[in-house]
Design a protein around this motif. Structure first.
Motif, mmCIF file in Angstrom:
data_model
loop_
_atom_site.group_PDB
_atom_site.id
_atom_site.type_symbol
_atom_site.label_atom_id
_atom_site.label_comp_id
_atom_site.label_asym_id
_atom_site.label_seq_id
_atom_site.Cartn_x
_atom_site.Cartn_y
_atom_site.Cartn_z
ATOM 1 N N TYR A 28 0.630 -1.474 -0.155
ATOM 2 C CA TYR A 28 -0.119 -0.074 -0.062
ATOM 3 C C TYR A 28 0.384 1.392 0.446
ATOM 4 C CZ TYR A 28 -3.274 3.320 1.934
ATOM 5 O OH TYR A 28 -4.336 4.550 1.816
ATOM 6 N N LEU A 29 2.024 1.157 0.973
ATOM 7 C CA LEU A 29 2.810 3.049 1.130
ATOM 8 C C LEU A 29 3.292 3.271 -0.361
ATOM 9 C CD1 LEU A 29 4.275 2.725 4.826
ATOM 10 C CD2 LEU A 29 1.951 3.497 3.333
ATOM 11 N N PRO A 30 4.260 2.224 -0.891
ATOM 12 C CA PRO A 30 4.546 2.259 -2.059
ATOM 13 C C PRO A 30 3.801 2.679 -3.551
ATOM 14 C CG PRO A 30 5.566 0.200 -1.911
ATOM 15 C CD PRO A 30 4.973 0.043 -0.505
ATOM 16 N N TRP A 31 1.847 1.816 -3.130
ATOM 17 C CA TRP A 31 1.044 3.052 -4.017
ATOM 18 C C TRP A 31 0.797 4.385 -3.386
ATOM 19 C CZ3 TRP A 31 -4.049 4.534 -2.724
ATOM 20 C CH2 TRP A 31 -4.401 5.096 -3.872
ATOM 21 N N LEU A 32 0.567 4.775 -2.674
ATOM 22 C CA LEU A 32 0.576 5.696 -1.840
ATOM 23 C C LEU A 32 1.816 6.779 -2.808
ATOM 24 C CD1 LEU A 32 -0.382 5.415 1.873
ATOM 25 C CD2 LEU A 32 -1.808 6.882 -0.934
ATOM 26 N N GLU A 33 3.131 6.622 -2.720
ATOM 27 C CA GLU A 33 3.471 7.505 -3.059
ATOM 28 C C GLU A 33 4.360 7.439 -4.840
ATOM 29 O OE1 GLU A 33 7.886 5.843 -2.296
ATOM 30 O OE2 GLU A 33 7.772 6.220 -0.184
ATOM 31 N N ARG A 34 3.463 6.046 -5.225
ATOM 32 C CA ARG A 34 3.179 6.634 -7.420
ATOM 33 C C ARG A 34 2.199 7.402 -7.341
ATOM 34 N NH1 ARG A 34 4.209 0.541 -6.526
ATOM 35 N NH2 ARG A 34 1.472 0.366 -6.731
ATOM 36 N N ARG A 35 0.951 7.023 -5.846
ATOM 37 C CA ARG A 35 0.193 8.551 -6.619
ATOM 38 C C ARG A 35 0.281 9.847 -6.706
ATOM 39 N NH1 ARG A 35 -5.512 7.253 -6.422
ATOM 40 N NH2 ARG A 35 -6.787 9.347 -5.072
ATOM 41 N N LEU A 36 1.285 10.175 -5.344
ATOM 42 C CA LEU A 36 2.159 11.366 -5.148
ATOM 43 C C LEU A 36 2.539 11.568 -6.598
ATOM 44 C CD1 LEU A 36 2.098 13.587 -3.523
ATOM 45 C CD2 LEU A 36 4.213 12.182 -1.901
ATOM 46 N N GLN A 37 3.180 11.087 -7.174
ATOM 47 C CA GLN A 37 4.319 11.441 -7.614
ATOM 48 C C GLN A 37 3.823 11.549 -9.148
ATOM 49 O OE1 GLN A 37 7.833 8.050 -7.050
ATOM 50 N NE2 GLN A 37 8.679 9.227 -6.173
ATOM 51 N N GLY A 38 2.289 10.463 -9.681
ATOM 52 C CA GLY A 38 2.054 10.797 -10.856
ATOM 53 C C GLY A 38 1.520 12.207 -10.703
ATOM 54 N N SER A 39 1.041 12.155 -9.572
ATOM 55 C CA SER A 39 0.036 13.796 -9.739
ATOM 56 C C SER A 39 0.728 15.646 -9.549
ATOM 57 C CB SER A 39 -0.566 13.855 -8.264
ATOM 58 O OG SER A 39 -0.183 14.113 -7.437
ATOM 59 N N GLY A 40 1.982 14.696 -9.825
ATOM 60 C CA GLY A 40 3.248 16.228 -9.305
ATOM 61 C C GLY A 40 4.266 16.780 -8.110
#
Length: 223
Positions: A28-40
């Motif tokens: 879950y935590l790596p997914w949250l990081e990717r979500r953050l980076q994907g939104s700038g």
């Protein structure tokens, strides 16, 4: 639970069975990081000894430092609750089991089965205790005897950042005429995964209030 289901647990006279969700931090935590980076969003890694080190690089600081808030925010109310668990391979275990106190539990997951556990307030020790591990395995085997066949047993220790209540509030730091708005967001203890989405939305709302007070555009806060 029915009488037939309870026969598996002769030491218990009452039980409940239900379907729920299990959130695994390792995925879950790596997914949250990717979500953050994907939104700038940008992730910076650095050691911070004082919140003022972030000024003037950042207009608003959200303090999610957990136990680090004892030093960063001078908050002596936050304290560790030590948790020790075992991660084992037992792929035949498909259902979670948790005793009445919640101290003994068996949680199958995507990669391993987690056996727990401990709740040790004020204990900062991050080294596994062999005697505690034996006790955890014994308690879990009493609930699920097939765990005697578990293999690849690994010990894990973590410190839950606990507090009498979650600190979710604004604070305006002032030093030598400088102003640094801070939104504190920590102290979730063992309930972080259960409530984090809601408290994060509230933290984002407080950040927007800080931005409005500064007269700057509110940051993008969609989760």
């Amino acid at each position: 639970m029915t009488e037939a289901e309870l026969k598996k647990f002769p030491q218990h006279v009452f039980g409940q069975a239900f379907t729920t969700l299990k959130c695994e931090g390792s995925a879950y935590l790596p997914w949250l990081e990717r979500r953050l980076q994907g939104s700038g969003g940008v992730i910076l890694t650095r050691r911070v000894e004082d919140l003022w080190e972030l000024h003037p690089s950042f207009d608003i600081v959200v303090n999610c430092s957990g136990l680090g808030s004892r030093r960063l925010a001078g908050d002596s109310a936050v304290f560790p609750v030590r948790g020790q668990v075992l991660q084992v391979q037992a792929p035949w275990v498909k259902h979670f089991i948790r005793d009445g106190s919640g101290l003994t539990y068996i949680y199958p997951g995507a990669f391993h089965v987690t056996l727990g556990g401990t709740r040790q307030p004020g204990d900062w020790n991050l080294s596994p205790d062999a005697e505690v591990s034996r006790d955890i395995l014994s308690r879990c085997c009493a609930l699920e005897p097939s765990l005697h066949r578990a293999y690849d047993i690994k010990e894990q220790v973590g410190l839950r950042p606990s507090r009498p209540g979650v600190r979710l509030q604004k604070e305006l730091l002032v030093r030598d005429g400088r102003r640094l708005p801070v939104v504190h967001h920590y102290g979730h203890g063992a309930g972080g995964f259960s409530v984090h989405w809601g408290t994060a939305l509230e933290a984002a709302r407080l950040v927007s209030e800080c931005a409005q007070a500064l007269g700057t555009p509110a940051p993008h806060s969609k989760l």
